[in-house]
Design a protein around this motif. Structure first.
Motif, mmCIF file in Angstrom:
data_model
loop_
_atom_site.group_PDB
_atom_site.id
_atom_site.type_symbol
_atom_site.label_atom_id
_atom_site.label_comp_id
_atom_site.label_asym_id
_atom_site.label_seq_id
_atom_site.Cartn_x
_atom_site.Cartn_y
_atom_site.Cartn_z
ATOM 1 N N ARG A 80 0.840 -1.187 0.000
ATOM 2 C CA ARG A 80 0.000 0.000 0.000
ATOM 3 C C ARG A 80 0.883 1.248 0.000
ATOM 4 O O ARG A 80 1.935 1.277 0.643
ATOM 5 N N THR B 255 -10.128 4.792 -8.276
ATOM 6 C CA THR B 255 -9.154 3.782 -7.881
ATOM 7 C C THR B 255 -8.299 4.232 -6.701
ATOM 8 O O THR B 255 -7.557 3.444 -6.140
ATOM 9 N N VAL B 256 -8.379 5.516 -6.346
ATOM 10 C CA VAL B 256 -7.547 6.064 -5.275
ATOM 11 C C VAL B 256 -8.414 6.336 -4.052
ATOM 12 O O VAL B 256 -9.457 6.979 -4.152
ATOM 13 N N VAL C 23 -10.499 13.219 -8.231
ATOM 14 C CA VAL C 23 -9.607 12.101 -7.943
ATOM 15 C C VAL C 23 -10.278 10.839 -8.466
ATOM 16 O O VAL C 23 -11.461 10.608 -8.212
ATOM 17 N N VAL D 115 -3.660 2.593 -3.173
ATOM 18 C CA VAL D 115 -3.149 3.947 -2.911
ATOM 19 C C VAL D 115 -4.057 4.722 -1.981
ATOM 20 O O VAL D 115 -5.285 4.725 -2.130
ATOM 21 N N LEU E 3 -4.486 8.628 -0.744
ATOM 22 C CA LEU E 3 -4.028 9.984 -1.076
ATOM 23 C C LEU E 3 -4.444 10.926 0.045
ATOM 24 O O LEU E 3 -5.625 11.027 0.378
ATOM 25 N N ALA F 194 -0.792 9.331 -7.708
ATOM 26 C CA ALA F 194 -1.739 8.389 -7.111
ATOM 27 C C ALA F 194 -2.441 7.581 -8.209
ATOM 28 O O ALA F 194 -2.554 6.355 -8.116
ATOM 29 N N GLU F 195 -2.830 8.271 -9.246
ATOM 30 C CA GLU F 195 -3.534 7.615 -10.339
ATOM 31 C C GLU F 195 -2.632 6.614 -11.074
ATOM 32 O O GLU F 195 -3.034 5.490 -11.372
ATOM 33 N N ALA G 202 -2.081 3.566 -8.830
ATOM 34 C CA ALA G 202 -3.291 2.743 -8.759
ATOM 35 C C ALA G 202 -3.453 1.962 -10.056
ATOM 36 O O ALA G 202 -3.809 0.782 -10.048
ATOM 37 N N VAL H 236 -9.166 8.328 -0.782
ATOM 38 C CA VAL H 236 -8.799 9.671 -0.344
ATOM 39 C C VAL H 236 -8.983 9.818 1.159
ATOM 40 O O VAL H 236 -9.980 9.369 1.724
#
Lengths: 408, 530
Positions: B23, B61-62, B58, B47, B49, B37-38, B41, B64
């Motif tokens: 991670r 897939t990330v 965002v 990920v 963020l 981050a993108e 991922a 937050v």
């Protein structure tokens, strides 16, 4: 031969690409046209004075050790790329390898080196001090006219008959790390290179310092003067170099301070347009350098041979006057030029005239072909290494996707 | 630094995970942070963020984290405990890696110039924002509007700031009757396409003044000053009443680096960036394995270079943990529980932040680089680094080397593997035929006893060769080596051995000449004495 990536160029960028890809478990073939690895950096001197000045030249020895130890890297020296084709997610490269020609381990004599009339034909690698033959410079291979080395050193183990070998390599990705061409100082005859004795390029001085052949002032302790002229072949739109080479302020100031460190009585002068940052908190550091190096904001109009035989500079002085000043040595801070030959087609050219695309750091016009280091634009050693690691990262992710048949 | 050193001992505490975490915590909520981050991922890394502002776009897939701040990082690569907090409490997350991708700190230089922010004195960022919005109007008092850009008149400048300045000038150039001026000292054109951009601005009518003297002074109202200066080319005094003064900005490290800096080993922390200004660090590497610094957090502001940093993050995260190590390096530190008194000297001094403790001191094998500094620094001699495959301990290598040599003069060299050990390969062998080389991982891993032992075993003279100061891969290894050489010389003096027969030299991998000169100097010195 099948591999994951072919890296073209075994200089600091190519070596770092190979090393980083090996760390990621990827197989590579590292192709270098010269007889040994290292590229330009192998000719650069350590610029440390009483402490490290962060020139980065020693990074080569570090990375070479790493790549040499890796089973995932196949190194192909004396090898050039003849052609590349793209086929079903593979690049098919046709390589041409030249035989080693000499086997220095079988001969302890150094007479051949001393006798050789062709400069650069018999060369020692600065990395391991072994002797190599550069066919392009050797007169025998040029026209068969010279046999001096074997006559001088009858035991020299040399194979002049072996032929070139073709090698076909298939790879998922290609990284072009073929580096730069140093600016040819004869294009600017007003700086006197090749015309006025005592005028050298910074690259030549660097190499002299590396090989400990620079001795000016060390023996007689006489006060000596050295002038560095910046932006030779950079920031010069008239000759198609409408960009800053980014490394020259750094290497010139480092070399000037190194000379000053070696010969206390020496007074280096640097003629410049604008001094570029090469360290953090740069203006503070520049004040420190100014205590050792005289900085003059003016590019000399002419370098000519003075009455005493020393090079003479004519420049526009700070008080708006014409100044004529003599120096013992004039060093031209030559810039980084794009390498002339097209290594591969369809890579694109960016606005500064280097390989790649604007706004793209490691990609090219062809998917699956990446660029690393100064082939893409001027960069310091440190920036080149970071760029090469980035290119390896992008290439690895491309290789993984295409190997899995994933859509791109 | 001292307070942090003590505190940082406790920052190493973390239980080692059985399976390392992949991670990634990405810090920084602007475009760069979101982009990293993108990318990560997309490559299959989970990920987190931390930091995007509300409304930032965002991808799904990330994950937050919002409304939290990073307070502390504990542990090691593959198993960091991240302490996050806000006014309501704290939480701990387990991640394998931390990526610092925060934006740079941008400080307008109003104070440096003695100016005050007003309608007609604005920062570059402020003017950029105005220019971007279509409602931009340039103040004008006469028929023409005169806009003066201050650029690096104080504290220097940066190519990124020049590039931004020129972009604003290009936009203003499209308006009617705007005359632009740039007041500067050194134009920082060292970035892709920037020289071309500068030439175009100049050809399009922007006037550039480059000062070598004190530069312009600002007279009158600091909110609407008059600029008085010596025109650099003509040497004539001139006066300009600008309708707008655009004040440049100083770029510095992100303001939120403190918890990360605290997690770094202290040996390298001489500046406010996560990456030491040393050639031993490249790409996004920091002194602490698993913490990566991208762009501004490592002192890089050029957007093009930041792009390749993003790819470098990916490269480092995809490195296999079991990369083959140099076979000349010793194994990881082994701690003798009977001797370790938990004084934690090793935890404080490890230049790589690899030591931690439970019942005894312990080394994290993925973080440790086998420099050997802990073993010599341990006051209880509880730490040993087992010699690498095919290698024996330093003392027996010294003994063997001196026994085997057939040379008449026996000069023993302890050579750092990161410098003199490499220079050895490039050396002309005839110069070094009297040298008995003993390559050590870091010169800092040498103890006074190793040096004295070499004399005891029959060395005529000893060289300790470390890296140049500022180039030691273990921060202060070379400083330790020089200091121990000095201590050993004092002891030699008291036992009647000429102290100058022990010499410390600074070398680099590409300076075989320095090593050769040291050998021949010691040969001469020894011959003169006998």
């Amino acid at each position: 031969m099948e591999t994951e990536a072919v890296i073209i160029g075994g200089g600091i960028a190519g070596l770092h690409c190979a090393s980083q890809l090996a760390k990621m478990g990827q197989q590579t073939a590292l192709v270098e046209k010269a007889p040994f690895l290292g590229g330009h950096v192998a000719q650069f001197a350590c610029k440390a004075t009483d402490r490290c000045r962060r020139c980065g030249a020693c990074a080569l020895e570090d990375v070479q050790k790493q790549t040499g130890a890796s089973d995932l890297i196949t190194t192909l020296v004396r090898t050039t790329v003849e052609s590349v084709e793209q086929q079903n997610g593979w690049f098919k490269l046709s390589l041409l390898g030249r035989p080693p020609r000499i086997f220095p381990d079988e001969c302890n004599d150094t007479e051949c080196e001393r006798a050789c009339p062709a400069v650069g034909a018999l060369v020692r690698s600065p990395l391991d001090n072994r002797l190599y033959l550069d066919e392009d410079k050797c007169l025998f291979f040029k026209d068969g006219s010279c046999r001096t080395c074997v006559e001088a050193s009858p035991e020299l183990a040399m194979d002049r008959k072996a032929g070139e070998e073709k090698l076909a390599v298939s790879a998922r990705a290609v990284i072009v790390a073929s580096g730069f061409k140093p600016f040819d100082a004869t294009i600017k005859p007003r700086f006197g290179y090749g015309l006025v004795p005592g005028v050298v390029t910074a690259l030549e001085l660097d190499s002299m310092l590396r090989n400990d052949t620079w001795t000016i002032g060390e023996e007689d302790g006489e006060i000596r003067s050295v002038a560095f002229i910046q932006c030779v072949g950079s920031r010069d739109a008239k000759i198609g170099r409408n960009y800053c080479s980014r490394v020259c302020c750094g290497y010139a100031l480092r070399m000037a301070r190194l000379l000053k460190h070696r010969v206390e009585s020496l007074r280096p002068t640097m003629f410049y347009m604008d001094i570029q940052n090469f360290e953090r908190e740069f203006e503070e550091r520049l004040k420190e350098a100014e205590k050792e190096v005289r900085l003059i904001r003016s590019i000399p109009a002419e370098v000519r041979r003075g009455a005493d035989g020393r090079p003479e500079l004519i420049y526009h002085g700070p008080g708006d006057e014409r100044v004529i000043e003599s120096f013992d040595l004039v060093v031209l801070s030559i810039g980084i030029s794009p390498a002339a030959e097209d290594i591969l087609p369809n890579l694109g050219t960016n606005r500064d005239g280097f390989v790649g695309l604007d706004g793209e750091e490691v990609g090219t016009q062809t998917e699956g072909i990446f660029v690393a280091g100064t082939v893409q634009g001027p960069r310091s050693i440190d920036e080149t290494i970071s760029h090469a690691i980035g290119a390896a990262g992008r290439a690895a992710s491309y290789i993984r996707r295409i190997s899995n048949g994933g859509a791109l | 630094v001292k307070a942090r050193a003590i505190e940082s001992i406790f920052l190493t505490r973390a239980s080692r995970p059985e399976v390392p975490s992949t991670r990634v915590l990405v810090l920084g909520g602007d475009t760069t942070g979101i982009l990293v981050a993108e990318r990560l991922a997309g490559e299959g890394f989970p990920v987190l963020l931390l930091g995007p502002s509300d409304g930032a776009s965002v991808p799904d897939t990330v994950a937050v984290l919002s409304g939290m701040e990073l307070e502390e990082i504990r542990g090691f690569v593959g198993g960091f405990d991240i302490v996050l907090g806000n006014s309501t409490g704290r939480s701990v997350e387990r991640v394998g890696f931390v990526v610092a991708a925060q934006p740079e700190d941008v400080v307008p230089k109003f104070q440096d110039y003695g100016l005050a922010k007003s309608e007609s004195v604005r920062s570059l960022s402020d003017v950029e924002a105005h220019v971007r919005s279509s409602a931009m109007t340039v103040p004008r008092h006469g028929e023409w509007s005169h806009v003066a850009f201050l650029l690096g008149l104080e504290r220097g400048s940066d190519p990124t700031v020049l590039s931004r300045t020129l972009a604003v000038i290009e936009t203003l150039g499209q308006m009617e009757k705007v005359q632009t001026y740039v007041f500067t000292r050194q134009l920082k054109v060292a970035a892709s396409g920037l020289e071309r951009q500068y030439r175009e601005c100049r050809e399009n009518g922007t006037i550039f003044f480059k000062f070598d003297d004190a530069g312009p002074i600002f007279e009158g109202d600091p909110e609407a000053p008059v600029m008085v200066f010596n025109e650099p080319l003509l040497g004539r005094e001139m006066e300009l009443v600008p309708d707008l003064i655009v004040v440049d900005e100083h770029l510095g490290p992100p303001t939120s680096l403190n918890p990360l800096l605290e997690a770094m080993p202290i040996s390298f922390m001489a500046d406010p960036y996560l990456q030491p200004e040393s050639t031993r660090f490249s790409g996004v590497e920091t002194p602490k394995a698993g913490i990566l610094a991208l762009g501004p957090s490592r002192g890089v502001f050029d957007p093009n270079l930041i792009k390749s940093d993003v790819e470098s993050v990916l490269a480092v995260l995809k490195q296999a943990g079991d990369e083959p190590r140099d076979k000349n390096l010793p194994g990881p530190p082994e701690i003798d529980p009977a001797k370790c008194t938990m004084c934690l000297t090793c935890v404080r001094l490890c230049p790589h932040g690899a030591m931690t403790f439970a019942k005894t001191a312990q080394a994290d094998p993925d973080t440790c680089v086998r420099c050997g500094i802990c073993a010599v620094e341990c006051p209880m001699k509880a730490i040993t680094l087992a010699p690498g495959p095919g290698q024996t301990a330093i003392d027996s290598r010294v003994q063997q080397g001196l026994t085997r040599t057939t040379s008449s003069k026996k000069i023993l060299g302890f050579l750092c593997s990161r410098s003199a050990g490499q220079a050895l390969h490039a050396s002309k062998m005839e110069i070094l035929e009297n040298l008995v080389p003993i390559v050590v991982p870091c010169a800092g891993s040498l103890d006074v006893s190793h040096i004295l032992h070499a004399f005891q075993e029959g060395a005529d003279a000893v060289i300790v060769a470390g890296c140049f100061k500022g180039n030691c891969a273990s921060g202060y290894g070379t400083v330790l080596a020089e200091e121990r050489s000095r201590m050993a010389r004092e002891i030699l003096d008291t036992v009647g051995i000429e102290p100058s027969l022990l010499q410390f030299v600074s070398t680099a991998g590409n300076t075989p000449g320095v090593l050769a000169r040291a050998v021949s100097e010691l040969e001469t010195r020894f011959s003169a004495l006998t």
